[in-house]
Design a protein around this motif. Structure first.
Motif: not given
Length: 390
Positions: A69-80
């Motif tokens: 879940y942390t991986v997803i959180f980090l990945e999506e934050l990079q895409k803004i």
């Protein structure tokens, strides 16, 4: 979706997070980048959604979810397209809060960890110093015990959330004669007399506040010691693995974002009577860079899996950060080139992304330091052991 690591619940979380970021964060990003200030309301919204508590215990408001879940959180934050905003979030969530959770006593967890999870308090981790940088053991900040207080003196620099945070987790020498075996971790309230901060002007990460902090005879209650006295260095080393892995995941995610954007742009841009994605030299460049990104991404997932099983991954996480941050810089450099003159324009995402990415091989341990650590492991056969958890 890679079913070895991500379930349907993970993917539902990803979709929910994407829509939250699009609605609540993206409209404000350009303002925060320009002002260098992330408004407080968004921290509370992140807290309300449970994002700061993903991996933390339920008794303090956390969700106790797995590390992917942390991986997803980090990945999506990079895409803004605001690595600075992302850094402010994860520096609070995983640098400052990790020490509270692992070394804090019950009072500290109730008072600081719970309010960090809810987004009411913002934290920062203070390790690097003006004269030390990556040389943690060479720190000069010291804390002398006098009765019920430590008297803290010294300075820290390059501290994410260093200006606007509510509390600081500070590494200081309590037994200077012991070198790196004489470092302790202290929890310091921002409003304590003698704490001052200066905002630094950065190449990238402009939305986040990066500070240089001075401690002038700051009285820190002995009760605010995190863990045991003089055990700070081993705590720092233990948590560095997570920080390095976070920065590696950030790197593969922003590289993936850059590639998706560039490849889509190439499918629409025409030159010499055909789409530029039909020119072999450009096609092959994008294929090479995509392969490199996918290799790093797959390795980072593997290291995350090992860490989630409790394995000590100092070697693997160090490799992840070293290679992924280098890869991201190279990928983004080439993706910007694919946009030609538009890549150089601020209205397109690549210019900011190029600046932001450049911090990857510097922050959280420079690539040069990481190579030396890996040299000790691989060539000198040195083994690193985890600190005994408190």
């Amino acid at each position: 979706m890679d079913k070895r690591y991500f379930s349907e619940e993970h993917e539902l979380f990803r979709e929910s997070l994407k829509s939250f970021l699009k609605k609540e964060v993206v409209p404000h990003v350009d303002k925060w980048e320009k002002d260098g200030v992330i408004e407080r309301f968004i921290w509370k919204k992140f807290g309300d959604m449970g994002y700061f508590g993903l991996t933390y215990p339920s008794q303090y408001g956390g969700l106790e979810l797995d590390l992917f879940y942390t991986v997803i959180f980090l990945e999506e934050l990079q895409k803004i397209n605001s690595v600075g905003f992302a850094a402010a979030m994860w520096a609070h969530m995983y640098l400052a809060m990790t020490h509270l959770n692992k070394e804090g006593d019950e009072r500290i967890k109730q008072e600081y960890l719970a309010s960090s999870i809810s987004g009411e308090k913002i934290g920062c981790l203070c390790i690097s110093e003006p004269f030390g940088g990556s040389d943690v053991s060479g720190m000069r900040t010291n804390a002398v015990k006098e009765g019920d207080y430590y008297i803290l003196n010294g300075s820290k620099t390059f501290i994410t959330n260093g200006v606007y945070s509510d509390y600081l987790v500070v590494a200081a020498k309590t037994s200077p004669e012991l070198g790196n075996k004489g470092i302790s971790m202290l929890l310091v309230d921002r409003e304590t007399l003698g704490v001052s901060a200066t905002k630094l002007d950065k190449l990238g990460w402009r939305a986040s506040d990066t500070g240089e902090i001075a401690f002038d005879n700051v009285k820190v209650p002995v009760a605010n010691l995190l863990g045991e006295e003089d055990k700070g260095f081993s705590y720092i080393m233990q948590h560095f693995s997570l920080e390095r892995l976070i920065m590696a995941i950030n790197a593969h995610a922003r590289a993936e974002y850059a590639l998706d954007y560039a490849i889509n742009y190439m499918s629409e841009r025409t030159a010499f009577g055909k789409k530029i994605n039909e020119f072999q030299a450009l096609r092959h460049k994008m294929v090479e860079r995509t392969a490199e990104m996918e290799m790093c991404k797959e390795y980072n997932y593997s290291v995350t899996y090992k860490l989630s099983r409790g394995e000590y991954v100092v070697k693997e996480a160090t490799m992840s950060k070293l290679l992924s941050t280098k890869m991201a810089d190279e990928v983004i450099y080439d993706c910007l080139q694919m946009l030609g003159g538009y890549g150089f324009m601020e209205e397109y995402p690549m210019a900011r992304l190029l600046r932001d990415s450049r911090c990857g091989p510097i922050g959280g341990g420079t690539s040069e330091i990481l190579k030396e650590i890996l040299s000790k492991i691989i060539i000198d056969k040195k083994t690193y052991k985890p600190a005994v958890e408190v």
